[in-house]
Motif scaffolding. Sequence first.
Motif, PDB file in Angstrom:
ATOM      1  N   ILE A 134      57.938  37.421  39.154  1.00  0.00           N
ATOM      2  CA  ILE A 134      56.974  38.204  38.369  1.00  0.00           C
ATOM      3  C   ILE A 134      57.300  39.684  38.455  1.00  0.00           C
ATOM      4  O   ILE A 134      57.028  40.455  37.531  1.00  0.00           O
ATOM      5  CB  ILE A 134      55.541  37.945  38.876  1.00  0.00           C
ATOM      6  N   ASN A 135      57.893  40.102  39.562  1.00  0.00           N
ATOM      7  CA  ASN A 135      58.310  41.500  39.773  1.00  0.00           C
ATOM      8  C   ASN A 135      57.140  42.475  39.773  1.00  0.00           C
ATOM      9  O   ASN A 135      57.233  43.581  39.240  1.00  0.00           O
ATOM     10  CB  ASN A 135      59.337  41.917  38.705  1.00  0.00           C
ATOM     11  N   SER A 136      56.030  42.050  40.364  1.00  0.00           N
ATOM     12  CA  SER A 136      54.853  42.907  40.493  1.00  0.00           C
ATOM     13  C   SER A 136      54.097  42.531  41.751  1.00  0.00           C
ATOM     14  O   SER A 136      54.245  41.421  42.279  1.00  0.00           O
ATOM     15  CB  SER A 136      53.921  42.756  39.281  1.00  0.00           C
ATOM     16  N   LEU A 137      53.268  43.446  42.216  1.00  0.00           N
ATOM     17  CA  LEU A 137      52.415  43.213  43.369  1.00  0.00           C
ATOM     18  C   LEU A 137      50.952  43.326  42.967  1.00  0.00           C
ATOM     19  O   LEU A 137      50.602  44.122  42.086  1.00  0.00           O
ATOM     20  CB  LEU A 137      52.690  44.235  44.471  1.00  0.00           C
ATOM     21  N   CYS A 138      50.110  42.540  43.626  1.00  0.00           N
ATOM     22  CA  CYS A 138      48.661  42.647  43.474  1.00  0.00           C
ATOM     23  C   CYS A 138      48.082  42.972  44.847  1.00  0.00           C
ATOM     24  O   CYS A 138      48.284  42.205  45.794  1.00  0.00           O
ATOM     25  CB  CYS A 138      48.092  41.333  42.928  1.00  0.00           C
ATOM     26  N   LEU A 139      47.400  44.098  44.952  1.00  0.00           N
ATOM     27  CA  LEU A 139      46.872  44.512  46.253  1.00  0.00           C
ATOM     28  C   LEU A 139      45.832  43.533  46.786  1.00  0.00           C
ATOM     29  O   LEU A 139      45.775  43.269  47.992  1.00  0.00           O
ATOM     30  CB  LEU A 139      46.264  45.915  46.142  1.00  0.00           C
ATOM     31  N   TRP A 140      45.017  42.984  45.913  1.00  0.00           N
ATOM     32  CA  TRP A 140      44.020  42.005  46.349  1.00  0.00           C
ATOM     33  C   TRP A 140      44.701  40.730  46.838  1.00  0.00           C
ATOM     34  O   TRP A 140      44.251  40.101  47.804  1.00  0.00           O
ATOM     35  CB  TRP A 140      43.033  41.703  45.233  1.00  0.00           C
ATOM     36  N   CYS A 141      45.791  40.357  46.171  1.00  0.00           N
ATOM     37  CA  CYS A 141      46.562  39.196  46.631  1.00  0.00           C
ATOM     38  C   CYS A 141      47.131  39.456  48.020  1.00  0.00           C
ATOM     39  O   CYS A 141      47.116  38.571  48.890  1.00  0.00           O
ATOM     40  CB  CYS A 141      47.707  38.888  45.660  1.00  0.00           C
ATOM     41  N   CYS A 142      47.616  40.666  48.233  1.00  0.00           N
ATOM     42  CA  CYS A 142      48.173  41.026  49.539  1.00  0.00           C
ATOM     43  C   CYS A 142      47.111  40.916  50.629  1.00  0.00           C
ATOM     44  O   CYS A 142      47.401  40.470  51.752  1.00  0.00           O
ATOM     45  CB  CYS A 142      48.742  42.437  49.505  1.00  0.00           C
TER      46      CYS A 142
END
Length: 204
Positions: A134-142
Amino acid sequence: MTTRGTDAETARGTVGGSRALALLLVITGAAGLLAAWVITIDKFKLLEDPNFTPGCSLNPVVSCGNIMKSDQAAVFGFPNPMLGLVAYGIVICVGMSLLAGARFRPWYWLTLNAGTLFGVVFCAWLTYQSLYNINSLCLWCCLAWVATIFMFWYVTSHNVREGLLPAPGWLKGFLDEFTWVLPVLHVGIIGMLILTRWWDFWTS
């Protein structure tokens, strides 16, 4: 005398948990539940308005919107955070029960361990997908990843030290003093992967 005998019989074959473990389950469960709740709300908003931008979409890398729009965000046919709403809620209930003095059968502890194992493996898969597909980060996922990692290692440590999982004596001794090393190392490895994956972006 009858009451004491009944209490002893009830306690026989059950295993309790420390106050520290109970608090850890409540805190990590609450953190995961918060993350799942926020992601679920944003997902519904995104379904209503495809142009909606989640609040945690900060830049091209930290982009929750990209995560939510991906196929990996609904791997079981429904949004992943809906699974978290149930799972993290259960963890909170277990932690609160331990705070109230509850004791559980070995199979209950092993079931909880299996659930946290599933969670940490699923988070590892999502981490890989996030970083390299996906090449993205989600802070809530982290946040959910970190919460799941801590609850897995501490539940596993508890089960090893209580003899519910077979392990050599030296491992039990290590876990008595240094359980914290395992989740910190685990989270540190993920942090290093994130750092190196977008090194040029972080340093530009």
